[in-house]
Enzyme design. Structure first.
Site, PDB file in Angstrom:
ATOM      1  N   GLU A  80       0.832  -1.215   0.000  1.00 57.90           N
ATOM      2  CA  GLU A  80       0.000   0.000   0.000  1.00 57.90           C
ATOM      3  C   GLU A  80       0.864   1.262   0.000  1.00 57.90           C
ATOM      4  O   GLU A  80       0.698   2.148   0.846  1.00 57.90           O
ATOM      5  CB  GLU A  80      -0.978  -0.013   1.189  1.00 57.90           C
ATOM      6  CG  GLU A  80      -1.972  -1.151   1.092  1.00 57.90           C
ATOM      7  CD  GLU A  80      -3.218  -1.020   1.975  1.00 57.90           C
ATOM      8  OE1 GLU A  80      -3.265  -0.127   2.830  1.00 57.90           O
ATOM      9  OE2 GLU A  80      -4.146  -1.823   1.782  1.00 57.90           O
ATOM     10  N   GLU A 108      -5.054  -8.726  -0.174  1.00 55.85           N
ATOM     11  CA  GLU A 108      -5.875  -8.377   0.992  1.00 55.85           C
ATOM     12  C   GLU A 108      -7.315  -8.271   0.529  1.00 55.85           C
ATOM     13  O   GLU A 108      -7.638  -7.450  -0.338  1.00 55.85           O
ATOM     14  CB  GLU A 108      -5.423  -7.053   1.618  1.00 55.85           C
ATOM     15  CG  GLU A 108      -4.079  -7.172   2.324  1.00 55.85           C
ATOM     16  CD  GLU A 108      -3.670  -5.934   3.104  1.00 55.85           C
ATOM     17  OE1 GLU A 108      -4.559  -5.211   3.596  1.00 55.85           O
ATOM     18  OE2 GLU A 108      -2.459  -5.709   3.223  1.00 55.85           O
TER      19      GLU A 108
HETATM   20  O1  AHR Z   1      -5.427  -5.753   6.963  1.00 54.10           O
HETATM   21  C1  AHR Z   1      -5.405  -4.559   7.669  1.00 54.10           C
HETATM   22  C2  AHR Z   1      -4.724  -3.433   6.898  1.00 54.10           C
HETATM   23  O2  AHR Z   1      -5.472  -3.114   5.782  1.00 54.10           O
HETATM   24  C3  AHR Z   1      -3.361  -3.718   6.338  1.00 54.10           C
HETATM   25  O3  AHR Z   1      -2.348  -3.546   7.255  1.00 54.10           O
HETATM   26  C4  AHR Z   1      -3.237  -2.720   5.230  1.00 54.10           C
HETATM   27  O4  AHR Z   1      -2.401  -3.156   4.193  1.00 54.10           O
HETATM   28  C5  AHR Z   1      -4.670  -2.503   4.806  1.00 54.10           C
HETATM   29  O5  AHR Z   1      -4.989  -1.164   4.724  1.00 54.10           O
END
Ligand code: AHR
Length: 500
Positions: free
Chosen positions: A173, A304
């Site tokens: 990210e 994610e």
């Molecule tokens: O999964 C929780 C968070 O969500 C992670 O650390 C991040 O990459 C995303 O914003």
């Protein structure tokens, strides 16, 4: 009657087992308590890893695990997590609750965990606040077998032989918590950092994952790829193996999110509608990727995904602990069907997160553990891992309680495994209606059929007091017909049918 047509002879793409991957971050009680309790814990463990958790995860055949973050990754300095534990640096976990991170779970512990799980390794490197040298040395430490400063350090810390790093994320990210970069800047950093992520062993390529977009940020995808493949950098093996995508389902939007357990039918359909949005994201980012990589050599890595609700009342808001109901089972079933159907481009996905954080497959409290409804869906879908997606289509009706959050009543995907066994997974999104399904399976003689199902009313969940309220049950009401199968899928359910 919903007509489903399956053509087992029309092979579409391989469903990489990594699509069923998981993610574990140094966040709340995921690593500490959820997975790692330390060798001296009264909770049964092997080298610090909880036996109950490892056993449950082996059952669903976790294929790959991503670590150490998440946002934590771009603040993580790997050298803090090696060597004698008493000497390891204590730091503040600034992103997640401001708690003390004692670094007792580090590189060696991660590989120990993956060895116990029998899964592949996905390490996420630090581009946001780490140096090129630091990233390069980490890869050398983990994978170099020979005489070098990092290989010596590894041996001194008790591991003579190198490990295998299957995937390496070059930042996380980086448009946000990983450095707030703009796409062009990140892409140039990607070009530089990835250069030093070396393959130290012949024939063992570390697959490099470039940081992709947040949700529908198509500009990010365009600009990152344009910069990465600009200036005499045509597609070449090993420069970029994957491009990530992050998408979470927040029923009431990012600010409010919404309760994990207290919701009505409107919110049920709204959540499922938002889960279905994953398909549009895959298609639209995929179109941009096709411009640079028409042969689909770069995988879309959805590293994610999952539901993200307001955390459980009374728990630390920085720990992102939430319960899991039949609604999550449906989100999992729907999303995994989407990934299967797009397995020509989606090469890996990692549910966030494995234990005690967001849409977990397991929850723990002291020495107790429960398997969530999401766990049971992963257990039924594991048969798709490394199987071949075959052509299928189903007639659906549009259902829902609000005009803007309509959904199809059914979703499905079908694969054929290495033994020729066919696996159909089908979800019924309706809270109240069951549907008759008439499945035609072309050119196939059916000898044996078996069904298993996860179904309960929409709020049903597993608790430490009632751990098996939602679980996989046998579903024997599948009839063999002249052309295929017939069955009635109950409301609010995820079904797996095996056909031999
Ligand atoms: O999964 C929780 C968070 O969500 C992670 O650390 C991040 O990459 C995303 O914003």
């Amino acid at each position: 009657m919903a007509k489903l047509v399956i053509n087992p002879n029309k092979k579409v793409s391989k469903i990489n087992k990594e699509i069923y991957g998981h993610f574990s971050e140094h966040l709340g009680r995921c690593i500490y308590e959820g997975i790692y309790v330390g060798e001296d814990s009264p909770i049964e463990n092997v080298n610090g890893m909880r036996c109950d958790v490892v056993e449950a995860l082996k059952e669903i055949k976790v294929p790959v695990l991503r670590w150490p973050g998440g946002c934590f990754a771009d603040e993580y300095h790997w050298k803090d997590g090696i060597g004698p534990k008493e000497g390891r640096k204590k730091m503040i976990n600034t992103h997640w609750g401001g708690v003390v991170e004692d670094n007792s779970f580090g590189t060696h512990e991660f590989f120990e965990l993956c060895e116990q799980l029998g899964c592949e390794t996905y390490i996420n490197g630090n581009l946001g606040s780490g140096t090129v040298q630091e990233m390069s040395e980490w890869v050398e430490y983990m994978t170099f077998d020979g005489v070098s400063p990092m290989a010596e350090l590894r041996a001194k810390n008790g591991h003579e032989k190198p490990w295998k790093v299957d995937f390496f994320g070059v930042g996380n990210e980086n448009w946000g918590c990983g450095g707030n970069m703009n796409p062009d800047f990140y892409a140039n950093e990607y070009r530089r950092y990835q250069t030093y992520v070396r393959d130290y062993k012949a024939g063992e390529h570390v697959e490099k994952i470039c940081c992709g977009a947040n949700v529908d940020d198509y500009e990010w995808t365009k600009e990152v790829l344009a910069t990465c493949f600009n200036h005499s950098q045509p597609f070449q093996h090993g420069f970029m193996d994957g491009l990530s995508l992050h998408y979470y389902v927040h029923p009431e939007g990012w600010d409010i999110k919404g309760s994990a357990t207290d919701f009505d039918e409107n919110v049920w359909y709204k959540t499922l509608n938002k889960a279905l949005y994953m398909e549009e994201l895959i298609k639209r980012h995929g179109v941009i990727m096709d411009e640079y990589d028409p042969e689909k050599k770069i995988g879309m890595i959805v590293d994610e995904w999952g539901t993200w609700y307001t955390c459980e009342p009374g728990t630390n808001p920085g720990f992102l602990y939430q319960q899991n109901t039949m609604r999550d089972a449906l989100v999992a079933g729907i999303t995994l069907n989407i990934f299967n159907k797009h397995s020509d481009r989606v090469k890996m996905a990692n549910l966030a997160q494995m234990v005690n954080v967001l849409q977990s497959v397991l929850l723990t409290e002291g020495d107790k553990m429960v398997k969530t409804p999401t766990y049971h869906v992963f257990n039924m879908y594991k048969y798709h891992q490394d199987a071949t997606l075959v052509e299928s289509s189903i007639e659906t009706e549009t259902i829902g309680t609000q005009e803007e959050y309509q959904v199809p009543n059914l979703t499905e995907s079908v694969s054929v495994d290495e033994n020729g066994v066919l696996h159909l997974t089908i979800t019924n999104l309706s809270v109240s209606e069951s549907y008759e399904v008439d499945a035609a399976i072309l050119d196939r003689e059916i000898k044996e059929v078996k069904g298993e199902i996860v179904t309960e009313e929409m709020h049903a969940k597993n608790t430490f007091e009632e751990a098996d309220k939602v679980c996989v049950k046998e579903f024997s009401d599948v009839q063999i017909t002249e052309k295929g199968l017939k069955f009635t899928i109950p409301a609010c359910s995820v079904l797996h049918v095996t056909v031999k």
